[in-house]
Design a protein around this motif. Sequence first.
Motif, PDB file in Angstrom:
ATOM      1  N   LYS A   1     -51.568   6.442  23.262  1.00  0.00           N
ATOM      2  CA  LYS A   1     -50.917   5.276  23.866  1.00  0.00           C
ATOM      3  C   LYS A   1     -49.705   4.826  23.038  1.00  0.00           C
ATOM      4  O   LYS A   1     -48.649   4.523  23.574  1.00  0.00           O
ATOM      5  N   ALA A   2     -49.862   4.805  21.720  1.00  0.00           N
ATOM      6  CA  ALA A   2     -48.766   4.382  20.850  1.00  0.00           C
ATOM      7  C   ALA A   2     -47.606   5.373  20.907  1.00  0.00           C
ATOM      8  O   ALA A   2     -46.443   4.972  20.907  1.00  0.00           O
ATOM      9  N   GLN A   3     -47.906   6.664  20.966  1.00  0.00           N
ATOM     10  CA  GLN A   3     -46.838   7.658  21.071  1.00  0.00           C
ATOM     11  C   GLN A   3     -46.122   7.530  22.403  1.00  0.00           C
ATOM     12  O   GLN A   3     -44.913   7.702  22.476  1.00  0.00           O
ATOM     13  N   ASP A   4     -46.867   7.247  23.474  1.00  0.00           N
ATOM     14  CA  ASP A   4     -46.232   7.005  24.770  1.00  0.00           C
ATOM     15  C   ASP A   4     -45.273   5.834  24.660  1.00  0.00           C
ATOM     16  O   ASP A   4     -44.153   5.883  25.158  1.00  0.00           O
ATOM     17  N   ALA A   5     -45.703   4.766  23.986  1.00  0.00           N
ATOM     18  CA  ALA A   5     -44.845   3.601  23.804  1.00  0.00           C
ATOM     19  C   ALA A   5     -43.609   3.972  23.007  1.00  0.00           C
ATOM     20  O   ALA A   5     -42.505   3.520  23.310  1.00  0.00           O
ATOM     21  N   CYS A   6     -43.784   4.784  22.001  1.00  0.00           N
ATOM     22  CA  CYS A   6     -42.650   5.215  21.177  1.00  0.00           C
ATOM     23  C   CYS A   6     -41.649   5.994  22.025  1.00  0.00           C
ATOM     24  O   CYS A   6     -40.454   5.781  21.932  1.00  0.00           O
ATOM     25  N   SER A   7     -42.140   6.885  22.858  1.00  0.00           N
ATOM     26  CA  SER A   7     -41.242   7.707  23.658  1.00  0.00           C
ATOM     27  C   SER A   7     -40.673   6.957  24.851  1.00  0.00           C
ATOM     28  O   SER A   7     -39.726   7.403  25.470  1.00  0.00           O
ATOM     29  N   ASN A   8     -41.229   5.790  25.166  1.00  0.00           N
ATOM     30  CA  ASN A   8     -40.737   4.981  26.278  1.00  0.00           C
ATOM     31  C   ASN A   8     -39.819   3.864  25.801  1.00  0.00           C
ATOM     32  O   ASN A   8     -39.928   2.734  26.235  1.00  0.00           O
ATOM     33  N   ALA A   9     -38.934   4.178  24.891  1.00  0.00           N
ATOM     34  CA  ALA A   9     -37.869   3.286  24.418  1.00  0.00           C
ATOM     35  C   ALA A   9     -38.358   2.142  23.536  1.00  0.00           C
ATOM     36  O   ALA A   9     -37.573   1.310  23.144  1.00  0.00           O
ATOM     37  N   ARG A  10     -39.645   2.070  23.201  1.00  0.00           N
ATOM     38  CA  ARG A  10     -40.101   1.082  22.229  1.00  0.00           C
ATOM     39  C   ARG A  10     -40.181   1.750  20.869  1.00  0.00           C
ATOM     40  O   ARG A  10     -41.106   1.545  20.110  1.00  0.00           O
ATOM     41  N   SER A  11     -39.218   2.573  20.586  1.00  0.00           N
ATOM     42  CA  SER A  11     -39.222   3.296  19.321  1.00  0.00           C
ATOM     43  C   SER A  11     -38.953   2.321  18.181  1.00  0.00           C
ATOM     44  O   SER A  11     -38.694   1.151  18.394  1.00  0.00           O
ATOM     45  N   PHE A  12     -39.007   2.828  17.001  1.00  0.00           N
ATOM     46  CA  PHE A  12     -38.856   1.985  15.828  1.00  0.00           C
ATOM     47  C   PHE A  12     -37.559   2.329  15.094  1.00  0.00           C
ATOM     48  O   PHE A  12     -37.025   3.417  15.228  1.00  0.00           O
ATOM     49  N   SER A  13     -37.092   1.382  14.319  1.00  0.00           N
ATOM     50  CA  SER A  13     -35.904   1.582  13.504  1.00  0.00           C
ATOM     51  C   SER A  13     -36.272   2.329  12.233  1.00  0.00           C
ATOM     52  O   SER A  13     -37.313   2.065  11.632  1.00  0.00           O
ATOM     53  N   LEU A  14     -35.417   3.246  11.820  1.00  0.00           N
ATOM     54  CA  LEU A  14     -35.617   3.942  10.550  1.00  0.00           C
ATOM     55  C   LEU A  14     -35.062   3.130   9.386  1.00  0.00           C
ATOM     56  O   LEU A  14     -35.371   3.409   8.236  1.00  0.00           O
ATOM     57  N   GLY A  15     -34.240   2.140   9.672  1.00  0.00           N
ATOM     58  CA  GLY A  15     -33.599   1.368   8.611  1.00  0.00           C
ATOM     59  C   GLY A  15     -32.656   2.247   7.806  1.00  0.00           C
ATOM     60  O   GLY A  15     -32.137   3.243   8.298  1.00  0.00           O
ATOM     61  N   SER A  16     -32.451   1.916   6.555  1.00  0.00           N
ATOM     62  CA  SER A  16     -31.659   2.754   5.660  1.00  0.00           C
ATOM     63  C   SER A  16     -32.452   4.011   5.354  1.00  0.00           C
ATOM     64  O   SER A  16     -33.674   3.959   5.223  1.00  0.00           O
ATOM     65  N   ILE A  17     -31.766   5.121   5.233  1.00  0.00           N
ATOM     66  CA  ILE A  17     -32.432   6.392   4.949  1.00  0.00           C
ATOM     67  C   ILE A  17     -32.030   6.850   3.560  1.00  0.00           C
ATOM     68  O   ILE A  17     -30.841   6.924   3.243  1.00  0.00           O
ATOM     69  N   VAL A  18     -33.047   7.133   2.731  1.00  0.00           N
ATOM     70  CA  VAL A  18     -32.812   7.630   1.381  1.00  0.00           C
ATOM     71  C   VAL A  18     -33.606   8.909   1.176  1.00  0.00           C
ATOM     72  O   VAL A  18     -34.603   9.145   1.850  1.00  0.00           O
ATOM     73  N   ILE A  19     -33.147   9.717   0.238  1.00  0.00           N
ATOM     74  CA  ILE A  19     -33.832  10.962  -0.094  1.00  0.00           C
ATOM     75  C   ILE A  19     -33.943  11.055  -1.610  1.00  0.00           C
ATOM     76  O   ILE A  19     -32.987  10.738  -2.328  1.00  0.00           O
TER      77      ILE A  19
END
Length: 100
Positions: A5-23
Motif C-alpha cells: 500500500k505504501a509503495q502504491d502511494a509512493c508511485s501515485n505522486a505521494r513520493s517523498f523528497s530526497l532533500g540534499s544529497i551527499v555521498i
Amino acid sequence: MKQTKAQDACSNARSFSLGSIVITCGAHVALTDEDVRTALSRHARCDWGHLEAEDIRSNDHALESGGRLFSAYHSEQGTKFWVITEWDRSLTTILLPEEY
C-alpha cells in the motif's frame, strides 16, 4: 512482485523528497555516477533494493508516518552500498556499510 500500500502511494505522486544529497568518500571512490543515479532513482520510487522483509515493512511504515527511509543496493561491480533518507526528508546519504 505485488506492491505494498505504501509503495502504491509512493508511485501515485505521494513520493517523498530526497532533500540534499551527499555521498561519503568511500562511496564516491567505489561507485560510478551511473550506480548513484540508478540507486537514487530506485530509492525515490520506493524500490528499496536488497532488504529483508522487516526492513521493507519499516520503510513502508516510515512513508506513511514519517521516518527514516533505508535502501540497499549493489553497484555494477558488486559493491554493496546504502541510501538513507532522514526522517524529515532534509538529507539523503549514499554510503558504504562500513562507513555507517
